[in-house]
Scaffold this active site. Structure first.
Site, PDB file in Angstrom:
ATOM      1  CB  THR A  74      43.962  45.105  39.106  1.00 50.43           C
ATOM      2  OG1 THR A  74      44.100  46.534  39.161  1.00 50.43           O
ATOM      3  CG2 THR A  74      42.889  44.745  38.088  1.00 50.43           C
ATOM      4  CE  LYS A 156      44.070  48.048  34.635  1.00 49.68           C
ATOM      5  NZ  LYS A 156      44.318  48.197  36.091  1.00 49.68           N
TER       6      LYS A 156
END
Length: 538
Positions: A74, A156
């Protein structure tokens, strides 16, 4: 004569105004965490017209967009999209890494010099300082002398902070302990009133009370496996193995569980809509930028795998979310006045159990077990403990200061590590990173390894797994490798300046920021290695 000079000056000034650089009112970067390219088409017949289909049929599709580095994680992916660069330059070598200068593991956006804003937890002690290159959002701010607004929003922290860049007006992410959106003192000392008002709605509790059932009748989910299979996890408790999921037990607590439902995407979209109004995005003199990342697709994929009904339902609901966001942009900014690109930070492998059931070679490895085995083996051979510092990101970090002090030959230690790893199930290659030129590798693997190698944050030994093998995950799935299931991502451009069309030649994740910079007539990020996709920027 004076009158002629004045007249000429007026004409020149008028010409300068009329030739003003044309830019969209707003750019919206949409990242979908763990979105395999084929999700664009796997559920295509079930998508209504307003979401994915609107983007696909009205936009420009780059059908063969690849990630040119490993590990496909990510932090690396969000950094690559916005810097136009690779970990070897921008420094994001994983979500975490063992920092060889600091002598410890480091989280990608950790920053103890800042404090949480918006809650009393430590989840806001984050900033973009570990990112070593500028982003296209930074370059937009610089190009407009800080007149453009840049806002990052995600579930996130890293997916909000890294795209927004170093110069963002703000980045907001979800606090798993409180269910509120927070930021850090890197950006501001207090939350704006519109964010406080948004948090006051307590949307997580409302979603929990609603629970998660399929948006369509369960029997219609023919693109997926059965509702409950052995390779699916049970993130909501061992007693909840299938639809409908009762989430009321989480009301007022365990706010992190929201991420493993489609409602994690829903709350991010609602936050984006609030930001459009609260920040007046797209209403100013300069182009603004909203960098949004939807993370629930990743959490759901990790828990249930790509072939689950949970994954299918998450994408069908995300389609509705995108349709609502696009309709809001039409209303708030205006059709044709905003530019959208949609892409992903990485894909994902099929669950190993699913592949094994269908006679496809697949399996899992344990990096923790590797570390224990290596520690025992190396200590036995070299009579020295603690020579293995870490095993992370499919790399082994050796304790070079200790080897130097013990006058151990590093090549002998490396060779012993390689010998151990090559004996492990699922391992295709293991080699010293500083000797990769001597390793016979297919070019795509060699390039991926080189582009992911940043010495201060990378290990000493690289491991390449066999296809469909992955770290851990007896249930669900993961990602991180060079293989197409992890590295082939969607890329769709839509809106301002975009002509409908498609492209099948290979382009790369690194090309996105560079193409965007060309469209906006701004400088590309300072570490960019990508190239303009001319068919889009024409």
């Amino acid at each position: 004569m004076v009158r002629k000079l004045v007249l000429c000056s007026a004409i020149l000034l008028s010409g300068a105004v009329s030739a003003q650089i044309k830019r969209p009112k707003l750019v919206v970067g949409i990242m979908i965490d763990q979105m395999r390219w084929d999700y664009l088409y796997r559920y295509y017949d079930r998508y209504p017209e307003g979401g994915f289909k609107r983007l696909l049929n009205g936009g420009f599709k780059c059908e063969n967009t690849m990630i040119p580095y490993i590990p496909t994680y990510t932090a690396c992916g969000h950094s690559c999209v916005y810097t136009g660069s690779v970990p070897a330059v921008h420094g994001m070598t994983g979500n975490s890494w063992f920092d060889n200068d600091k002598g410890r593991e480091v989280y990608c956006t950790e920053d103890d010099s800042v404090q949480t804003v918006g809650s009393t937890s430590d989840e806001g002690k984050e900033s973009p300082r570990n990112l070593l290159a500028t982003t296209v959002t930074d370059e937009l701010r610089l190009a407009t002398n800080f007149g453009s607004k840049v806002i990052g929003i995600s579930f996130k922290d890293r997916a909000s902070i890294l795209p927004a860049g170093h110069l963002a007006n703000a980045a907001y992410w979800y606090d798993h302990k409180t269910g509120a959106f927070i930021t850090s003192t890197y950006y501001q000392k207090d939350l704006p009133d519109w964010v406080k008002a948004f948090n006051a709605q307590k949307l997580p509790d409302a979603y929990y009370k609603e629970g998660w059932n399929t948006v369509y009748p369960l029997a219609s989910y023919t693109e997926s496996t059965a509702d409950s299979v052995a390779w699916e996890g049970t993130p909501f408790g061992p007693d909840q193995t299938h639809f409908p999921y009762n989430l009321s037990r989480f009301v007022g607590k365990n706010y992190g569980a929201l991420g493993t439902t489609p409602f994690g995407n829903s709350i991010v979209e609602e936050m984006c809509k609030a930001a459009l109004t609260g920040e007046n995005l797209g209403k100013g003199e300069h182009t603004d930028f909203l960098a949004v990342s939807f993370s629930s697709t990743d959490y759901v994929g990790h828990a249930f795998g790509p072939n689950s009904i949970e994954a299918e339902d998450t994408y069908l609901r995300l389609d509705r979310t995108l349709a609502d966001l696009l309709a809001t942009l039409d209303e708030k900014v205006g059709k044709g006045q905003y530019l959208v690109f949609l892409t992903a930070d990485h894909g994902a492998a099929h669950a190993a159990g699913f592949l094994q059931e269908h006679n496809v070679p697949a399996g899992t490895v344990s990096l923790a077990a590797w570390r224990k085995g290596l520690e025992d083996r190396i200590e036995k051979v070299f009579f020295t403990p603690r020579l293995i510092r870490d095993v992370l990101n499919y790399q082994v970090y050796l304790n070079r200061p200790l080897m130097d002090s013990m006058m151990l030959d590093p090549r002998k230690v490396e060779n012993e590590v390689v010998k151990y790893l090559m004996a492990q199930p699922g391992v295709a290659r293991a080699f010293a990173l500083d000797r990769m030129d001597n390793e016979p590798l297919p070019e795509v693997i060699r390039t991926s390894v080189e582009n992911g190698y940043f010495p201060r944050r990378s290990g000493d030994i690289q491991v390449i797994l066999m296809p469909a093998w992955m770290e851990g995950f007896k249930t669900g799935t993961t990602h991180g490798l060079w293989n197409p299931y992890d590295a082939h991502i969607p890329l769709v451009w839509f809106g301002w300046g975009v002509k409908p069309g498609s492209l099948h030649r290979t382009v790369y994740m690194t090309d996105i920021a560079v193409t965007l910079a060309a469209m906006l007539h701004i400088q590309m990020p300072n570490g960019a290695v990508g190239h303009v996709i001319e068919e889009v920027a024409d």
